[in-house]
Design a protein around this motif. Structure first.
Motif, mmCIF file in Angstrom:
data_model
loop_
_atom_site.group_PDB
_atom_site.id
_atom_site.type_symbol
_atom_site.label_atom_id
_atom_site.label_comp_id
_atom_site.label_asym_id
_atom_site.label_seq_id
_atom_site.Cartn_x
_atom_site.Cartn_y
_atom_site.Cartn_z
ATOM 1 N N TRP A 87 0.797 -1.234 0.000
ATOM 2 C CA TRP A 87 0.000 0.000 0.000
ATOM 3 C C TRP A 87 0.831 1.287 0.000
ATOM 4 C CZ3 TRP A 87 -1.333 -2.951 4.725
ATOM 5 C CH2 TRP A 87 -2.228 -3.993 4.463
ATOM 6 N N LEU A 88 2.130 1.197 0.193
ATOM 7 C CA LEU A 88 2.951 2.392 0.394
ATOM 8 C C LEU A 88 3.792 2.706 -0.834
ATOM 9 C CD1 LEU A 88 4.275 1.598 4.002
ATOM 10 C CD2 LEU A 88 2.145 2.747 3.335
ATOM 11 N N GLY A 89 4.281 3.952 -0.889
ATOM 12 C CA GLY A 89 5.186 4.381 -1.934
ATOM 13 C C GLY A 89 6.501 4.873 -1.336
ATOM 14 N N ALA A 90 7.349 5.435 -2.187
ATOM 15 C CA ALA A 90 8.647 5.943 -1.741
ATOM 16 C C ALA A 90 8.500 6.976 -0.627
ATOM 17 C CB ALA A 90 9.398 6.544 -2.932
ATOM 18 N N TRP A 91 7.369 7.653 -0.582
ATOM 19 C CA TRP A 91 7.129 8.688 0.431
ATOM 20 C C TRP A 91 7.268 8.150 1.858
ATOM 21 C CZ3 TRP A 91 3.394 7.550 3.925
ATOM 22 C CH2 TRP A 91 2.430 6.602 3.566
ATOM 23 N N ALA A 92 7.062 6.862 2.044
ATOM 24 C CA ALA A 92 7.117 6.294 3.391
ATOM 25 C C ALA A 92 8.489 6.441 4.028
ATOM 26 C CB ALA A 92 6.715 4.817 3.349
ATOM 27 N N TRP A 93 9.523 6.641 3.214
ATOM 28 C CA TRP A 93 10.896 6.745 3.707
ATOM 29 C C TRP A 93 11.360 8.201 3.858
ATOM 30 C CZ3 TRP A 93 12.722 2.131 5.174
ATOM 31 C CH2 TRP A 93 12.188 0.977 4.574
ATOM 32 N N ASP A 94 10.444 9.150 3.753
ATOM 33 C CA ASP A 94 10.832 10.564 3.721
ATOM 34 C C ASP A 94 11.655 11.004 4.928
ATOM 35 O OD1 ASP A 94 9.664 10.959 1.285
ATOM 36 O OD2 ASP A 94 7.947 12.115 2.019
ATOM 37 N N GLU A 95 11.410 10.427 6.103
ATOM 38 C CA GLU A 95 12.152 10.836 7.293
ATOM 39 C C GLU A 95 13.386 9.977 7.545
ATOM 40 O OE1 GLU A 95 9.675 12.315 10.726
ATOM 41 O OE2 GLU A 95 8.128 11.242 9.594
ATOM 42 N N ASP A 155 -6.812 -0.153 12.304
ATOM 43 C CA ASP A 155 -5.887 -1.273 12.174
ATOM 44 C C ASP A 155 -4.446 -0.896 12.515
ATOM 45 O OD1 ASP A 155 -7.652 -3.432 11.085
ATOM 46 O OD2 ASP A 155 -7.977 -1.934 9.537
ATOM 47 N N PHE A 156 -4.170 0.380 12.648
ATOM 48 C CA PHE A 156 -2.814 0.823 12.969
ATOM 49 C C PHE A 156 -2.635 1.107 14.451
ATOM 50 C CE2 PHE A 156 -3.511 1.858 8.507
ATOM 51 C CZ PHE A 156 -2.361 1.359 7.925
ATOM 52 N N GLU A 157 -3.677 0.938 15.232
ATOM 53 C CA GLU A 157 -3.576 1.171 16.670
ATOM 54 C C GLU A 157 -2.655 0.128 17.305
ATOM 55 O OE1 GLU A 157 -4.767 3.688 18.252
ATOM 56 O OE2 GLU A 157 -6.061 4.540 16.701
ATOM 57 N N GLY A 158 -1.977 0.543 18.393
ATOM 58 C CA GLY A 158 -1.094 -0.368 19.108
ATOM 59 C C GLY A 158 0.243 -0.605 18.445
ATOM 60 N N GLN A 159 0.579 0.220 17.450
ATOM 61 C CA GLN A 159 1.831 0.037 16.720
ATOM 62 C C GLN A 159 2.814 1.186 16.944
ATOM 63 O OE1 GLN A 159 2.794 -2.661 14.829
ATOM 64 N NE2 GLN A 159 0.954 -3.700 15.548
ATOM 65 N N GLY A 160 2.615 1.923 18.024
ATOM 66 C CA GLY A 160 3.558 2.986 18.350
ATOM 67 C C GLY A 160 3.443 4.209 17.475
ATOM 68 N N LEU A 161 2.303 4.383 16.842
ATOM 69 C CA LEU A 161 2.074 5.506 15.937
ATOM 70 C C LEU A 161 1.188 6.552 16.599
ATOM 71 C CD1 LEU A 161 1.273 3.277 12.868
ATOM 72 C CD2 LEU A 161 3.233 4.831 12.945
ATOM 73 N N SER A 162 1.511 7.815 16.374
ATOM 74 C CA SER A 162 0.636 8.892 16.829
ATOM 75 C C SER A 162 -0.561 8.991 15.891
ATOM 76 C CB SER A 162 1.391 10.218 16.834
ATOM 77 O OG SER A 162 1.699 10.624 15.505
ATOM 78 N N GLY A 163 -1.578 9.732 16.307
ATOM 79 C CA GLY A 163 -2.730 9.945 15.443
ATOM 80 C C GLY A 163 -2.333 10.597 14.133
ATOM 81 N N GLN A 173 0.584 10.354 12.645
ATOM 82 C CA GLN A 173 1.314 9.379 11.830
ATOM 83 C C GLN A 173 0.365 8.373 11.188
ATOM 84 O OE1 GLN A 173 3.968 8.096 14.933
ATOM 85 N NE2 GLN A 173 5.646 9.387 14.211
ATOM 86 N N ILE A 174 -0.652 7.954 11.944
ATOM 87 C CA ILE A 174 -1.653 7.048 11.362
ATOM 88 C C ILE A 174 -2.358 7.723 10.192
ATOM 89 C CG2 ILE A 174 -3.860 5.899 11.789
ATOM 90 C CD1 ILE A 174 -2.856 5.303 14.626
ATOM 91 N N ALA A 175 -2.730 8.974 10.377
ATOM 92 C CA ALA A 175 -3.399 9.707 9.294
ATOM 93 C C ALA A 175 -2.508 9.809 8.064
ATOM 94 C CB ALA A 175 -3.796 11.096 9.778
ATOM 95 N N ARG A 176 -1.217 9.977 8.292
ATOM 96 C CA ARG A 176 -0.282 10.068 7.168
ATOM 97 C C ARG A 176 -0.266 8.768 6.364
ATOM 98 N NH1 ARG A 176 6.199 10.234 7.911
ATOM 99 N NH2 ARG A 176 6.790 10.240 5.711
ATOM 100 N N ILE A 177 -0.250 7.637 7.054
ATOM 101 C CA ILE A 177 -0.250 6.352 6.354
ATOM 102 C C ILE A 177 -1.571 6.152 5.616
ATOM 103 C CG2 ILE A 177 -0.121 3.851 6.594
ATOM 104 C CD1 ILE A 177 1.619 4.266 9.067
ATOM 105 N N VAL A 178 -2.677 6.388 6.311
ATOM 106 C CA VAL A 178 -3.996 6.162 5.706
ATOM 107 C C VAL A 178 -4.193 7.056 4.487
ATOM 108 C CG1 VAL A 178 -6.479 6.376 6.102
ATOM 109 C CG2 VAL A 178 -5.030 5.329 7.854
#
Length: 233
Positions: free
Chosen positions: A11-19, A137-145, A147-152
């Motif tokens: 589901w992800l692209g190169a953008w996932a590695w931006d940081e 589905d991203f809850e409990g994975q050490g992600l902030s709200g 960060q979850i929004a960014r993935i979704v």
């Protein structure tokens, strides 16, 4: 100088590695994030499993990259593991980030008896793609709200054939110089195949105290782990 080729999971692209990319480049290395066919800005392109392998090999060869560390996250461990043996002497190491690994003749679906049938059914129901999960589905994975929004917001449907077509390996996967990064919030256990490879002694196991998307939840920590892996003899 190490050349990191960074391949994101489903589901992800190169953008996932931006940081992660700036951290690797600040350390004096090359960093090449990849968007696989059919995902992110390449949505709509047709792709099977070997298309994704070719995508990765092409980045290495067209960039004439040497001392390559191939990094595969989640699903991407399957095409990355195949690409690793195809780039020959350009390869320095493979890093599997909380990922699946390829088995000759097996697909993502067939190698996962616990959830593979569910994935196959979801692909068929969605007309040939694997739809991204929702925020819950991203809850409990050490992600902030945030960060979850960014993935979704960035996620796109994943081409189904890449998950149902088999991997092709010419030699045992354990022959590869590899590091496996296990993200503890995604569950303490390893896939049985990964556990067997680690037990053989050539693969290094490193644990990260974060969830399944460390490039989003802990990018600096992940970058340090990648740099450490590149220095492993």
């Amino acid at each position: 100088m190490t050349q990191f080729v960074l391949v994101p999971g489903a589901w992800l692209g190169a953008w996932a590695w931006d940081e992660v990319v700036p951290e690797l480049r600040a350390a004096g290395h090359g960093a090449h994030p990849v968007t696989l066919s059919g995902l992110a800005e390449r949505s709509g392109e047709q792709a099977g499993q070997q298309t994704h392998v070719d995508d990765i090999v092409r980045v290495v060869r067209e960039g004439d990259l040497r001392e390559v560390v191939l990094v595969g996250h989640s699903y991407a461990g399957i095409p990355v593991g195949q690409a690793a043996e195809r780039i020959g002497g350009r390869l320095a190491r493979v890093v599997f980030v909380d990922s699946n690994v390829p088995a000759d003749g097996e697909s993502f679906v067939s190698a996962s008896p616990e959830y593979g049938p569910q994935v196959a059914a979801a692909i068929e129901a969605a007309g040939g793609v694997w739809l991204p999960p929702g925020a819950a589905d991203f809850e409990g994975q050490g992600l902030s709200g945030e960060q979850i929004a960014r993935i979704v917001d960035g996620a796109t449907p994943h081409p189904g054939r890449t998950l149902t077509e088999p991997a092709v390996l010419a030699r045992p996967l354990g022959d590869l110089p590899a590091t496996y990064l296990k993200c503890l919030l995604d569950g303490p256990g390893l896939f049985p195949q990964v556990a067997a490879l680690v037990e053989q002694g050539r693969w290094q196991l490193v644990e990260l105290d974060t969830g399944h998307w460390p490039m989003i939840s802990r990018p600096r920590e992940l970058a340090r782990a990648l740099l450490d892996a590149a220095r492993t003899p």
